[in-house]
Design an enzyme around this catalytic site. Structure first.
Site, PDB file in Angstrom:
ATOM      1  CG  ASP A 165      -1.907   1.112   1.264  1.00 55.99           C
ATOM      2  OD1 ASP A 165      -1.739   2.098   0.518  1.00 55.99           O
ATOM      3  OD2 ASP A 165      -2.871   1.019   2.053  1.00 55.99           O
TER       4      ASP A 165
ATOM      5  CG  ASN B  38       1.679   3.254 -13.764  1.00 57.74           C
ATOM      6  OD1 ASN B  38       1.211   3.904 -14.700  1.00 57.74           O
ATOM      7  ND2 ASN B  38       1.033   2.217 -13.235  1.00 57.74           N
TER       8      ASN B  38
ATOM      9  CE1 TYR C 268      -5.501  11.072 -11.460  1.00 51.62           C
ATOM     10  CE2 TYR C 268      -6.000  12.823 -13.009  1.00 51.62           C
ATOM     11  CZ  TYR C 268      -5.412  11.612 -12.732  1.00 51.62           C
ATOM     12  OH  TYR C 268      -4.719  10.936 -13.709  1.00 51.62           O
TER      13      TYR C 268
ATOM     14  CE  LYS D 199      -1.823  11.594 -11.606  1.00 55.46           C
ATOM     15  NZ  LYS D 199      -0.781  10.543 -11.514  1.00 55.46           N
TER      16      LYS D 199
END
Length: 255
Positions: free
Chosen positions: A63, A90, A156, A160
């Site tokens: 995790d 990734n 999100y 990023k």
């Protein structure tokens, strides 16, 4: 074989882009370790595909929100292979919600995997390189949404955006150690994270109409770029983000 004699670690390697990168690297001569969360069947498939190339494979369940676990996963790869040369960050998650409905748990999950996990996995990898006085390569899989707004996915986009700046900062800080840090920012790719999109013909058509190449990307498109950045061909590439979106970012506009 562009990665002959190299060893790579890929996070989120049990499916999608991560699996494609892991398999691509193996076909190019690298031994590959990867982590996964719960997808045992996917992890087994990735290991089998790597082994079929004649390269060594290691799948580690971990995790990325757990610092002790992610440090141990990097250490286990070093114990197994003796060294690491390439890290591909990734693994990523997203959560759709209007900004006013985002919960702390949802926010924490996205930021902890996408940014905190990436940060400390990279730290463990870099410590290994420093301890062994060797150069290396870090490749962060970001998103076009590090730059392009995505209403309903605020956490999100924040994660990023953090990856974008971290990539640039580490390129400067780690460059003197011979460690390059670059990022790939995919657009709409045919992966499980886009299942809702793929199953909605109207939404899919609207998106494709914005993409000059007229199609979604495939994991192999991203893997080819990752291979370039991992290879000696990119030894002087540092601090760059490569958009791989069929032209979506430069053509997108709201209707």
């Amino acid at each position: 074989m562009r990665l002959e004699g190299k060893t790579a670690f890929v996070t989120g390697g049990s499916h999608g882009i991560g699996r494609e990168i892991a398999e691509k690297f193996a076909r190019e001569g690298a031994d590959v370790a990867f982590n996964y969360g719960h997808d045992e069947a996917g992890a087994d498939a990735t290991k089998a595909a790597i082994a079929a190339t004649g390269r060594r494979a290691l799948g580690v369940r971990a995790d990325l929100r757990d610092l002790a676990a992610l440090r141990e996963m990097v250490a286990s790869a070093v114990r197994t292979f003796g060294r690491l040369d390439i890290l591909v960050n990734n693994a990523g998650v997203e959560h759709k919600a209007d900004f006013w409905d985002v919960t702390e748990d949802d926010y924490d999950r996205v930021l902890d995997v996408n940014l905190k996990g990436l940060f400390f996995t990279t730290q463990a990898f870099v410590r290994h390189l420093r301890d062994t006085s060797r150069p290396g390569k870090v490749i962060n899989i970001s998103s076009i949404h590090e730059d392009l707004p995505f209403p309903g996915f605020a956490s999100y986009c924040a994660s990023k955006g953090g990856v974008r700046m971290l990539t640039r900062n580490l390129a400067v800080e780690l460059g003197p150690l011979g460690i390059t840090v670059n990022a790939i920012a995919p657009g709409a790719i045919e992966t499980p994270i886009n299942t809702v999109l793929l199953n909605n013909p109207n939404l899919l058509k609207t998106l494709i109409d914005h993409i000059p190449l007229g199609r979604l990307g495939k994991p192999k498109d991203v893997a080819g770029l990752a291979l370039y950045l991992a290879s000696a061909d990119a030894d002087y590439v540092n601090g760059s983000t490569y958009y791989i979106d069929g032209g979506l970012t430069v053509s997108y506009h709201e209707q």
